[in-house]
Design a protein around this motif. Structure first.
Motif, short mmCIF file in Angstrom:
data_model
loop_
_atom_site.label_atom_id
_atom_site.label_comp_id
_atom_site.label_asym_id
_atom_site.label_seq_id
_atom_site.Cartn_x
_atom_site.Cartn_y
_atom_site.Cartn_z
N SER A 51 46.00 41.55 32.42
CA SER A 51 46.04 43.00 32.18
C SER A 51 44.70 43.50 31.64
CB SER A 51 47.16 43.34 31.19
OG SER A 51 48.42 42.98 31.71
N LYS A 52 44.11 42.72 30.73
CA LYS A 52 42.81 43.09 30.17
C LYS A 52 41.72 43.06 31.24
CE LYS A 52 39.58 41.80 26.49
NZ LYS A 52 39.31 40.82 25.38
N GLU A 53 41.78 42.02 32.07
CA GLU A 53 40.79 41.89 33.14
C GLU A 53 40.93 43.03 34.15
OE1 GLU A 53 37.79 40.22 35.71
OE2 GLU A 53 38.20 40.28 33.55
N LYS A 54 42.18 43.45 34.40
CA LYS A 54 42.41 44.56 35.33
C LYS A 54 41.79 45.85 34.81
CE LYS A 54 46.02 47.25 37.61
NZ LYS A 54 47.46 47.52 37.76
N LEU A 55 41.97 46.12 33.48
CA LEU A 55 41.38 47.32 32.89
C LEU A 55 39.85 47.29 32.98
CD1 LEU A 55 43.63 47.72 29.70
CD2 LEU A 55 43.56 49.24 31.70
N ARG A 56 39.26 46.11 32.70
CA ARG A 56 37.80 45.99 32.77
C ARG A 56 37.31 46.24 34.20
NH1 ARG A 56 33.84 43.00 34.42
NH2 ARG A 56 35.22 41.57 35.50
N LEU A 57 38.01 45.67 35.15
CA LEU A 57 37.62 45.80 36.54
C LEU A 57 37.73 47.24 37.02
CD1 LEU A 57 36.57 43.69 38.51
CD2 LEU A 57 38.87 43.44 39.41
N GLU A 58 38.79 47.93 36.62
CA GLU A 58 38.98 49.33 37.00
C GLU A 58 37.87 50.21 36.43
OE1 GLU A 58 43.84 49.54 37.56
OE2 GLU A 58 42.96 49.84 35.58
N ALA A 59 37.40 49.89 35.22
CA ALA A 59 36.30 50.66 34.61
C ALA A 59 35.00 50.44 35.38
CB ALA A 59 36.13 50.24 33.15
N GLU A 60 34.72 49.17 35.76
CA GLU A 60 33.52 48.87 36.54
C GLU A 60 33.56 49.57 37.89
OE1 GLU A 60 30.78 47.33 35.89
OE2 GLU A 60 31.25 46.55 33.90
N MET A 61 34.74 49.55 38.52
CA MET A 61 34.88 50.21 39.82
C MET A 61 34.66 51.71 39.71
SD MET A 61 38.12 48.05 41.33
CE MET A 61 38.41 49.22 42.65
N ALA A 62 35.17 52.31 38.65
CA ALA A 62 34.99 53.76 38.46
C ALA A 62 33.52 54.10 38.29
CB ALA A 62 35.79 54.22 37.25
N ARG A 63 32.80 53.23 37.57
CA ARG A 63 31.37 53.46 37.36
C ARG A 63 30.61 53.43 38.68
NH1 ARG A 63 27.09 50.40 37.05
NH2 ARG A 63 28.28 48.46 37.16
N VAL A 64 30.88 52.42 39.51
CA VAL A 64 30.18 52.30 40.79
C VAL A 64 30.60 53.40 41.76
CG1 VAL A 64 29.82 50.81 42.80
CG2 VAL A 64 29.80 49.83 40.52
N GLN A 65 31.89 53.75 41.75
CA GLN A 65 32.37 54.84 42.61
C GLN A 65 31.67 56.15 42.27
OE1 GLN A 65 36.51 54.35 41.75
NE2 GLN A 65 36.95 53.23 43.64
N ALA B 274 23.60 49.43 49.62
CA ALA B 274 24.46 48.43 50.26
C ALA B 274 24.97 47.42 49.24
CB ALA B 274 23.70 47.72 51.37
N LEU B 275 24.11 47.02 48.28
CA LEU B 275 24.53 46.09 47.25
C LEU B 275 25.64 46.67 46.39
CD1 LEU B 275 21.22 44.45 45.95
CD2 LEU B 275 23.11 43.32 47.09
N GLU B 276 25.52 47.95 46.05
CA GLU B 276 26.56 48.61 45.25
C GLU B 276 27.88 48.66 46.02
OE1 GLU B 276 26.35 49.72 42.02
OE2 GLU B 276 24.40 48.72 42.04
N ARG B 277 27.81 48.93 47.31
CA ARG B 277 29.03 48.96 48.13
C ARG B 277 29.66 47.58 48.24
NH1 ARG B 277 26.33 53.13 52.31
NH2 ARG B 277 27.08 55.07 51.36
N GLU B 278 28.83 46.56 48.39
CA GLU B 278 29.35 45.18 48.43
C GLU B 278 30.04 44.83 47.12
OE1 GLU B 278 26.30 42.37 49.43
OE2 GLU B 278 25.71 43.49 51.24
N LYS B 279 29.43 45.24 46.01
CA LYS B 279 30.00 45.00 44.69
C LYS B 279 31.39 45.64 44.59
CE LYS B 279 26.65 45.55 41.69
NZ LYS B 279 25.84 46.27 40.68
N LEU B 280 31.48 46.89 45.04
CA LEU B 280 32.75 47.61 44.97
C LEU B 280 33.81 46.94 45.83
CD1 LEU B 280 34.21 50.11 43.88
CD2 LEU B 280 33.40 51.38 45.87
N ALA B 281 33.45 46.54 47.03
CA ALA B 281 34.40 45.88 47.93
C ALA B 281 34.90 44.57 47.32
CB ALA B 281 33.76 45.62 49.29
N SER B 282 34.00 43.82 46.69
CA SER B 282 34.38 42.56 46.05
C SER B 282 35.36 42.81 44.91
CB SER B 282 33.12 41.85 45.54
OG SER B 282 33.46 40.72 44.77
N TRP B 283 35.10 43.84 44.12
CA TRP B 283 35.99 44.16 42.99
C TRP B 283 37.35 44.65 43.47
CZ3 TRP B 283 31.67 47.03 39.88
CH2 TRP B 283 30.85 46.08 39.26
#
Length: 900
Positions: A843-857, A875-884
């Motif tokens: 659950s904690k990891e999910k919250l962290r990941l959602e915050a990172e995704m929001a930042r990149v989005q 392209a690197l930012e988009r790859e990062k988002l797809a991976s997350w």
């Protein structure tokens, strides 16, 4: 089988193998009418150059193509050579002379050229030696230089032919001039980039003021020093603001002379004040305006960029930029300065020394390009020349449709001296626009033509300028094969097959070669043009000396080996995209090379020492399920490689080869064979060894074009008779070994094992804990497969037990689930992990990941970022988002499996 070293050490064998190939004539092409030729001419590196990563990529691609087609039976020729690099070499030799306290003007032209040749002989082979370290399979017996005698003869021949067809002419035009190098530049050699500048408004008063007149006409300029050469001010004929002033005269500030106001439709009424200063000797557009209105051309600069005698006395001898400051100060003092604003504007820079280029009136030699362009345009339009990828065709055609005449004369000493002689006056020796010209192959031929015209010998003086470096380079595909002589090489190897080059020289070189091919040979010089990626640093910047961000390929080879460099460059460079590169990325190739070495060593260590060459495959009836699967996978990869190579998808070929060898062969098949290799059945042991060796040897042949050294070294361990992998046939698709059933069944096994491994990783189950799994299915084939492969599945997934259940059985509480097409696998988790702690962690990891995704989005939604950041960074930012996003899906699945 010869024993292999425990550690992969490319330095132990790369140079030895290259010497072996070269000394045995493996690279030397011989004409063979029974074979189809496959020809590549190397883009000749500058004789002053050293290997950089652009060369590393470009030559790896060429070498992969050459080795691949050689192994498929083509008669290959990869013809190498170097370019004399006019400006670059002259600069290097001048610097050397300066260190000795000399100047070229002091030692004279003849001695300077001797010094340049001496430098070339001492240092010009550096890059050629470096290409050998990369593994380049060039035919060094045919190495050429753009100023060798054969190519020099070709240059003279094409110049004379062009001149006699009125396609070469001498004229006075605005050209790009480098004050530092002291020479004209072609349009493509004046590299434009945005730099800070100023826009200055200046008032030009009326020569005779009338009642109701304004204070004068205001013009704006970015180059105030050029106003000293103004010969008019122009306005649009339909601009009512200025209609009444057309025909009147203005006083040119600081110069004490008058200039007319004229009307011309080239003026943009909306730009600036709608009135523009006209300087025919210092601006290409103004030059054309001056031609239309018969204006005088006042050149106010010397060739070194200082002000000449046509400028007012105060400014004579000043550098152009010092003069700019002085002019602005005087305009302000005399009341002619209106205002100034800071701007960003595109300014041409010398491609060689980075000096700001000066548009300059000069008499130069030009090639009429439009007639030459017509067949070259048709060639791209109708597919006679194909670009890979297709979008480069549009870039090429856009330039060709708008082609301008090519300025080919350079004010240098090093290069091909223009083969044109002037019949000069015996009294003063002056050359004017009316001086008779004789284009000829030699002074004797020019004199013979002069005698034929005038009836007597005349004083002839050869044009002192040299031809643009690209004038010899555009003849490269056929001059290197002997043209203008009708040589056997030219008849057999021309036209060449493919040109591999960089996007930066599509105009400099590719287009001109196609035009020269049609003019001299009547056909295109190559059928395909492959534009390789541009190599950038990790931040998306071009690699350059000034940024000190380059990577030396020789450093990479010393640390990782040539094969690691080659494979990395192939794997990470998709066509049509820039490539971000760092030293760490070469670990991709290094890890793969180590995998090849270790897997080969393991296989050969399990083969009887007396074995030499390849034992026969076991008969089909004795082949195990996994044997059938790996042999089928091999065929699918072979078929795919041929398709990818035909389409120049070399990065796909490299990555698919790596996937097959690393994943299918090493991680799955080799592991599966251990059950038989270490079992008690001698026949099964022999069968496993035979298939292992068969697939390894075929893999080496598949990989050889990309990784020549390691594959040769291991291949010679398999075949102790001294044969070279270069002489081996490239694997071809064998339909009898393709087995769709085995592939489908193996897919189920892989899904089960991979699914269990993912559960172990996501739930952080320690590797030493063996798992119990339950397979629920009513599919008889799946049940039989699970039973037959139970030992292999258990070994691969680290299981304590595999239980088969009928479909619809009750799922255990807290069980991870892996769902297949007609089956489901459950991994009971209770007792393996702390369920509550794991739920909290996920659950904690999910919250962290959602915050990172929001930042990149948010970053990607910001138009300021997407409009200005390099394409590679986006392209690197988009790859990062797809991976997350993929990771989030797995986290959600994990949480569902252990929900309360």
């Amino acid at each position: 089988m010869a024993e292999m070293a425990t550690r992969y050490a490319p330095a132990d064998f790369e140079e030895r193998l290259y010497r072996q190939w070269e000394n045995s004539g493996k690279f030397t092409a011989k004409i063979d009418s029974a074979k189809k030729p496959y020809t590549i001419v190397i883009p000749p590196p500058n004789v002053t150059g050293v290997l950089h990563m652009g060369h590393g990529l470009n030559n790896t691609i060429q070498d992969m193509l050459i080795r691949y087609h050689r192994m498929r039976g083509a008669n290959v020729l990869w013809l190498p050579g170097t370019d004399h690099a006019g400006i670059a070499t002259q600069n290097v030799v001048e610097k050397k002379l300066a260190q000795e306290g000399k100047k070229r003007q002091e030692i004279g032209r003849e001695r300077f050229i001797e010094e340049a040749w001496k430098w070339k002989e001492e240092h010009g082979s550096t890059i050629v030696k470096q290409l050998r370290k990369l593994g380049s399979a060039c035919d060094w017996t045919r190495e050429r230089f753009t100023m060798d005698e054969g190519l020099s003869r070709a240059v003279r021949e094409v110049f004379v032919r062009l001149y006699k067809k009125d396609l070469v002419y001498r004229g006075e035009y605005i050209i790009n001039w480098c004050p530092r190098c002291g020479t004209a530049l072609a349009d493509e050699e004046a590299e434009h980039r945005e730099i800070p500048g100023t826009f200055t408004w200046i008032r030009y008063p009326f020569a005779e003021s009338r009642a109701g007149d304004p204070d004068g006409i205001v013009v704006a300029t970015t180059r105030p020093e050029t106003m000293l050469g103004d010969t008019a001010v122009a306005v649009h004929p339909q601009d009512e603001r200025y209609a009444q002033f057309v025909g009147r005269e203005l006083t040119l500030p600081l110069c004490n002379r008058t200039i007319p106001i004229l009307a011309d439709t080239m003026v943009d009424r909306e730009f600036g004040t709608g009135a523009v200063k006209i300087t025919p000797a210092h601006d290409p557009n103004d030059f054309q305006t001056g031609m239309r209105h018969n204006l005088p051309r006042v050149n106010v600069m010397h060739e070194d960029g200082s002000m000449n005698a046509n400028a007012p006395e105060k400014y004579r001898g000043m550098d152009r930029f010092a003069c700019r400051k002085a002019v602005l100060a005087d305009l302000e003092a005399d009341g002619f300065f209106i205002k100034q604003e800071k701007i960003q504007h595109s300014v041409g820079h010398c491609y060689r020394c980075d000096t700001i280029v000066e548009p300059y009136l000069s008499r130069q030699w030009f090639v009429r390009m439009a007639p030459l362009a017509e067949p070259a345009i048709r060639a791209a339009e109708n597919g006679d020349v194909r670009f890979y990828i297709e979008r480069w065709k549009k870039v090429y055609l856009n330039w060709m449709y708008n082609i301008r005449d090519w300025c080919i004369s350079r004010q240098l000493w090093w290069g091909h001296q223009i083969p044109a002689w002037y019949a000069v006056s015996e009294t003063d020796g002056r050359i004017t626009e009316d001086t008779p010209i004789f284009a000829a192959h030699s002074a004797e031929e020019a004199q013979a033509e002069a005698i034929a015209r005038f009836g007597a010998r005349v004083v002839l003086r050869q044009d002192p300028d040299v031809l643009d470096t690209w004038f010899s380079a555009w003849l490269w595909p056929f001059s290197t094969l002997g043209w203008p002589e009708e040589t056997p090489d030219l008849a057999y190897f021309y036209p060449t097959t493919v040109l591999v080059t960089d996007m930066g020289i599509i105009f400099f070189w590719v287009a001109r070669m196609i035009m020269a091919g049609y003019f001299c040979m009547g056909e295109a010089p190559f059928r395909h043009v492959y534009i390789n990626s541009t190599v950038m640093d990790a931040k998306g910047r071009k690699m350059s000396k000034s940024l000190n961000n380059g990577i030396d390929p020789l450093d990479v080879i010393r640390e990782y080996g040539a094969d690691a460099l080659r494979f990395t460059m192939l794997a990470i460079t998709p066509p049509g995209q820039n490539t971000l590169l760092s030293m760490e990325k070469f670990q991709i190739g290094s890890r793969f090379a180590n995998k090849i070495w270790n897997a080969s060593r393991y296989i050969l260590s399990n083969v009887a020492p007396e074995t030499d060459g390849l034992p026969a495959l076991p008969p089909p009836a004795r082949r195990s399920f996994e044997d059938r699967w790996i042999l089928s996978r091999l065929q699918i990869v072979v078929r795919g490689i041929h398709e990818e190579m035909a389409e120049y998808r070399l990065n796909d070929a490299a990555n698919n080869l790596a996937h097959f060898f690393r994943d299918d062969f090493c991680d799955w098949y080799i592991e599966f064979t251990k059950q038989r290799l270490y079992g008690d059945d001698a026949e099964q042991q022999a069968d496993a060894r035979s298939v292992l060796l068969y697939v390894l040897e075929a893999s080496l042949r598949l990989l050889h074009p990309a990784m020549p050294f390691i594959t040769e070294e291991i291949y010679q361990r398999i075949h102790s008779d001294g044969r070279s992998i270069m002489d081996a046939a490239y694997p071809e698709f064998a339909p009898e070994l393709a087995d769709a059933d085995a592939e489908n069944r193996m897919r189920i096994v892989q899904e089960i094992v991979s699914g269990v491994r993912n559960v172990r990783a996501e739930m952080r189950i320690p590797p030493e804990k063996a798992l119990l799994i339950q397979v629920a299915t009513d599919n008889a084939e799946v049940r039989d497969l699970a039973r037959a492969m139970e030992k292999n599945i258990s070994a691969q997934a680290k299981l304590s037990e595999l239980i088969l259940l009928p479909a619809g059985s009750a799922r255990p509480k807290y069980a991870a689930s892996i769902v297949g097409e007609s089956w489901e696998v459950w991994v009971p988790l209770e007792g393996l992990i702390d369920i509550d702690a794991e739920r909290a962690r996920l659950s904690k990891e999910k919250l962290r990941l959602e915050a990172e995704m929001a930042r990149v989005q948010a970053k990607l939604a910001n138009t300021g970022f997407t409009a200005n950041a390099p394409e590679e960074v986006i392209a690197l930012e988009r790859e990062k988002l797809a991976s997350w996003e993929s990771r989030l899906v797995r986290l959600d699945a994990g949480l569902r499996q252990i929900k309360a």
